[in-house]
Design an enzyme around this catalytic site. Structure first.
Site, PDB file in Angstrom:
ATOM      1  N   GLN A  58      44.100  80.757  49.497  1.00  0.00           N
ATOM      2  CA  GLN A  58      45.529  80.586  49.688  1.00  0.00           C
ATOM      3  C   GLN A  58      45.853  79.893  51.006  1.00  0.00           C
ATOM      4  O   GLN A  58      47.011  79.538  51.238  1.00  0.00           O
ATOM      5  CB  GLN A  58      46.237  81.943  49.665  1.00  0.00           C
ATOM      6  CG  GLN A  58      46.227  82.638  48.320  1.00  0.00           C
ATOM      7  CD  GLN A  58      46.843  84.021  48.370  1.00  0.00           C
ATOM      8  OE1 GLN A  58      46.213  84.992  47.981  1.00  0.00           O
ATOM      9  NE2 GLN A  58      48.072  84.140  48.847  1.00  0.00           N
TER      10      GLN A  58
ATOM     11  N   ARG B 102      55.946  94.203  58.923  1.00  0.00           N
ATOM     12  CA  ARG B 102      56.828  94.034  57.764  1.00  0.00           C
ATOM     13  C   ARG B 102      57.188  95.384  57.149  1.00  0.00           C
ATOM     14  O   ARG B 102      58.285  95.560  56.628  1.00  0.00           O
ATOM     15  CB  ARG B 102      56.208  93.100  56.723  1.00  0.00           C
ATOM     16  CG  ARG B 102      57.170  92.698  55.622  1.00  0.00           C
ATOM     17  CD  ARG B 102      56.609  91.586  54.753  1.00  0.00           C
ATOM     18  NE  ARG B 102      56.778  90.279  55.348  1.00  0.00           N
ATOM     19  CZ  ARG B 102      57.782  89.438  55.067  1.00  0.00           C
ATOM     20  NH1 ARG B 102      58.724  89.810  54.219  1.00  0.00           N
ATOM     21  NH2 ARG B 102      57.847  88.251  55.620  1.00  0.00           N
TER      22      ARG B 102
ATOM     23  N   ARG C  39      50.631  91.179  47.725  1.00  0.00           N
ATOM     24  CA  ARG C  39      52.004  90.878  47.313  1.00  0.00           C
ATOM     25  C   ARG C  39      53.016  91.905  47.846  1.00  0.00           C
ATOM     26  O   ARG C  39      52.993  93.071  47.488  1.00  0.00           O
ATOM     27  CB  ARG C  39      52.048  90.857  45.789  1.00  0.00           C
ATOM     28  CG  ARG C  39      53.262  90.184  45.181  1.00  0.00           C
ATOM     29  CD  ARG C  39      53.072  90.117  43.680  1.00  0.00           C
ATOM     30  NE  ARG C  39      54.057  89.262  43.038  1.00  0.00           N
ATOM     31  CZ  ARG C  39      53.963  88.895  41.761  1.00  0.00           C
ATOM     32  NH1 ARG C  39      52.940  89.293  41.017  1.00  0.00           N
ATOM     33  NH2 ARG C  39      54.892  88.120  41.229  1.00  0.00           N
TER      34      ARG C  39
ATOM     35  N   GLU D  30      57.321  87.739  45.810  1.00  0.00           N
ATOM     36  CA  GLU D  30      57.078  89.129  46.183  1.00  0.00           C
ATOM     37  C   GLU D  30      58.213  90.106  45.850  1.00  0.00           C
ATOM     38  O   GLU D  30      57.940  91.234  45.415  1.00  0.00           O
ATOM     39  CB  GLU D  30      56.775  89.209  47.688  1.00  0.00           C
ATOM     40  CG  GLU D  30      55.459  88.577  48.060  1.00  0.00           C
ATOM     41  CD  GLU D  30      55.287  88.464  49.573  1.00  0.00           C
ATOM     42  OE1 GLU D  30      54.271  88.945  50.083  1.00  0.00           O
ATOM     43  OE2 GLU D  30      56.187  87.905  50.232  1.00  0.00           O
TER      44      GLU D  30
END
Length: 791
Positions: free
Chosen positions: A206, A319, A351, A728
């Site tokens: 990724q 997060r 995710r 997400e």
């Protein structure tokens, strides 16, 4: 140049189209990294020597026995590394370790003429270990004081005073597990050295740029001497953001040392035992509510299990703290975060990137406290939704907060919640051993990378003399439809049909210094860059057309492959003819595009600022039926209303919402990682290391009725063609499933009690929850002063 959000007449974006590789997928002709091996001769195969200890010192590695195995060519060890023996970005992940940090850690790699030769060679390598004490569980790490990385705190107001003054005060704790990515394609790399000495790596990654950088520093090279290409991935979900780099480096090192192509592909057991997962967490919380059920204060400590190295654990934790409010206004907040260091795989991006863990905590608070407040959980959640003018605990205004209540109202209406509640009550009254329940949960998810520097992207667009278009961008395709959206963006910006646009594989020698395809930002960032490149070309072509038509360039229009001017009915030309004319007028027909997200600022030390471009909103209602004898359940129906702005590609977006929801339901209800916690010889071994022992969601776990509606009139300013991210945020819509299971379990007993439910909420966990409800005594005062602590 036009506004980023403005759409021209007859845009190609917003049109439902199939995935650009759909036909290749279903016919089996789509190529993946490992499929490219047959295109090369004399390929060597790599196989790891995995340690049988959770924690041990490597005393000696004897490779000579492996070299006696027929077909074995070389054994790669730390002594072979010409550059830096590290596969991470924080210098804490040795590629060839002198100290084993988890059961299955690769000590060295064997190269063989065949995969079988490499496997037998790996079995022949003799390694002497000195076993060391290990920490396997979060509790063990906390007790030992084993932590790594920073310990951030997000705070606002005075939680101590607010909790003391709260009319109702509750506390609890929750421990919840991680999740295996279980992408269909395991980690794979193919490396070779070309005639110019360039190291070329095909990788299922990724983040091609970071793979390039890690390969370069392991080999002692500069980045311009290494090229990484990602054709496509068979799934990623965050597991291929950081984890592919070391495997690519091993393949590249083997190729440089032998002069032959090297293929490294993990089998499923290796992938499960060697790569990182979603972070498990433990949370301890205390919440205060006023008399009307408004949340006044939240104080919590959340501890993530980072495994043996940092990887992305610090930004994941940040997060988590930034999403512990989910969609709710909390005037006073103080949440501490910390990362435990354990002897397990290094947990990584997945995710949602920590957001789901934070949102699970606040939904646990709501679900546990609602009955103690004498409120329906749906009503409690609705009362606490953000309204315009409010901001998050870290100081970011919640723009378009009114959408939350609009989405909520639309969802309840579309799902006929009021009528169904009456039917559920009647069903439960008639069925003592089977109960149904439904729950409604919201989602507010911030879009952008926590690290501001990552919020940039590049693109390279070519228009050929025949009017055909080739685009390159820095994003990678893992099945999520990014390439499909980028073709639609390019076709819209240039005013050509979709079939005129082709997309080339992602590679570092075409678009440099790219960010990972992650954080749901792939379409925002790369779409902005593609649009920028296309508009540069279109503006040049407009000047050519303007001279031909005798009008101002601003009056030239590009629509569906035809070029004309405002008010013209008899003068036009084709895009292909215009491109041909432009070439002979020496007008450049290619452009490098660039985009960076404006308006972001973030102080990670203070945990304050505006780290997100915008918030994605949504809500879901799920209905379940639970068997009182076994705890087994059925997901009867799910309805979703989700905000994707003005969709770039509606079919792609609906598919992402459906897939994200099911993956979230898997994490919350089915998927359970188990490590051997005994003091025996297999301590630290992952027990769930195959599809037979790790339960994945399948068609049988899909809702029997499943309705997804894209929120309308939702243009987002400042984002490519008014769209919003979709990768997400939908995963967290699955919180409604877990909350419905909690309410169904509670329905087996008297009301007014707080129901504990383990996570994942497996049938076993649901059974114990409903058993506890069955044996509970009726509660006279539903507004109890404190909730019982969670197990």
């Amino acid at each position: 140049m036009t506004s980023l959000a403005d759409r021209p007449a007859a845009p190609v974006v917003g049109v439902p189209v199939a995935h650009e590789s759909a036909a290749l997928h279903v016919t089996g002709t789509a190529l993946y990294t490992d499929d490219l091996v047959v295109r090369h001769q004399d390929v060597l195969h790599a196989w790891p020597v995995q340690a049988p200890h959770a924690h041990a010192r490597v005393l000696d590695v004897r490779t000579a026995p492996a070299l006696e195995v027929p077909g074995v060519v070389r054994v790669l060890t730390a002594a072979d590394v010409p550059g830096v023996n590290d596969s991470g970005t924080k210098q804490d992940e040795p590629l060839f370790p002198a100290e084993v940090m988890f059961h299955g850690h690769a000590v060295c790699w064997v190269l063989g003429e065949t995969q079988e030769a490499a496997r037998l060679g790996a079995a022949a390598v003799e390694v002497d270990y000195e076993p060391l004490p290990s920490l396997i569980t979060l509790a063990e790490a906390v007790e030992a004081g084993s932590f790594q990385g920073g310990q951030p705190t997000v705070s606002r107001g005075d939680t101590g005073t607010a909790l003391a003054a709260a009319a109702h005060r509750f506390s609890g704790e929750l421990e919840f597990g991680g999740q295996e990515h279980f992408y269909l394609e395991t980690h794979a790399s193919l490396a070779y050295v070309d005639e110019g000495g360039q190291v070329f790596v095909h990788s299922s990654t990724q983040h091609p740029t970071e793979t390039q950088e890690i390969v370069a520093h392991v080999l002692g090279l500069h980045s311009h001497e290494v090229t990484v290409q990602c054709l496509r991935m068979g799934g990623g979900f965050g597991g291929k953001e950081m984890q592919p780099h070391g495997y690519a480096a091993v393949a590249a090192l083997g190729s440089v040392l032998t002069g032959r192509p090297v293929r490294l592909r993990l089998n499923r057991t290796q992938d499960l035992t060697m790569t990182g997962k979603r972070h498990p967490y433990h949370a301890r919380w205390e919440a205060g509510f006023d008399e009307r059920g408004h949340l006044q204060a939240l104080e919590a400590t959340v501890t993530s299990d980072g495994g043996w190295s940092l990887d992305l654990s610090e930004p994941v934790l940040q997060r988590t703290l930034c999403h512990i409010d989910n969609a709710y206004w909390i005037p006073h907040v103080r949440v501490h975060g910390r990362i435990a260091k354990t002897h397990k795989t290094s947990q990584t991006a997945f995710r949602g990137f920590g957001g789901p863990q934070g949102m699970l905590v606040i939904e646990e608070v709501m679900g546990r406290c609602a009955p103690l407040l004498g409120l329906d959980p749906t009503e409690l959640r609705h009362r606490n939704l953000y309204v315009p003018g409010q901001s998050t605990p870290y100081g970011q205004p919640v723009r378009h907060a009114e959408r939350l209540r609009t989405i909520w109202t639309q969802l309840l209406d579309r799902a006929e919640v009021e009528r169904r509640r009456e039917e559920i009550a009647a069903f439960n009254a008639a069925h003592p051993d089977t109960k149904r329940a439904l729950a409604v949960t919201p989602v507010k998810f911030g879009i952008s990378f926590n690290l501001t520097a990552f919020n940039q992207a590049g693109a390279l667009v070519h228009v050929y003399k025949d009017g055909s278009v080739l685009i390159n961008h820095g994003g990678t395709e893992m099945g999520q439809g990014l390439h499909t959206k980028m073709r639609q963006v390019a076709a819209t910006a240039l005013g050509v049909p979709l079939e005129a646009v082709r997309l080339a594989p992602t590679r570092t020698d075409k678009v440099p210094n790219t960010s990972a395809t992650a954080a749901s930002s792939g379409a925002d960032l790369n779409g902005g860059a593609v649009k920028n490149a296309c508009e540069q070309i279109r503006d040049r072509l407009a000047e050519v057309a303007a001279r031909t038509f005798g009008i101002h360039p601003a009056d030239v229009r590009f629509v569906d492959g035809t070029v004309t001017g405002i008010g013209f009915s008899d003068r036009q030309t084709s895009f292909a003819e215009l491109a041909h004319d432009a070439y002979f007028q020496r007008v450049p027909l290619w452009a490098a595009g660039y985009y960076r997200t404006d308006g972001l600022h973030w102080d990670s030390t203070r945990m304050q600022g505006e780290p997100f471009k915008y918030f994605s909103y949504g809500a879901s209602v799920s209905e379940v039926e639970v068997d009182g004898f076994t705890g087994a359940y059925r997901l009867l129906r799910t309805d979703i209303v989700h905000d994707v702005g003005d969709s770039l590609s509606p079919l792609i977006d609906v598919g992402q919402i459906e897939g994200g929801f099911v993956q979230g339901a898997g994490w919350l209800t089915l998927e359970e990682l188990r490590w051997d916690e005994s003091d025996g010889p297999h301590r630290g071994r992952l027990a769930t290391q195959s599809a037979s022992t790790y339960k994945l969601p399948s068609f049988s776990e899909m809702p029997e009725e499943f309705a997804v509606h894209l929120f309308e009139e939702a243009t987002e300013s400042g984002v490519v063609y008014g769209s919003k991210a979709v990768g997400e945020p939908p995963l967290m819509l699955a919180l409604s499933v877990r909350e419905a299971l909690r309410e169904a379990a509670a329905a087996f007993g008297p009301g007014g009690r707080s129901t504990e439910l383990a996570s994942p909420a497996t049938p076993e966990a649901v059974f114990w929850a409903l058993q506890e409800a069955r044996h509970a005594l009726p509660v006279e005062d539903v507004a109890a002063p404190a909730a019982p602590a969670a197990r």
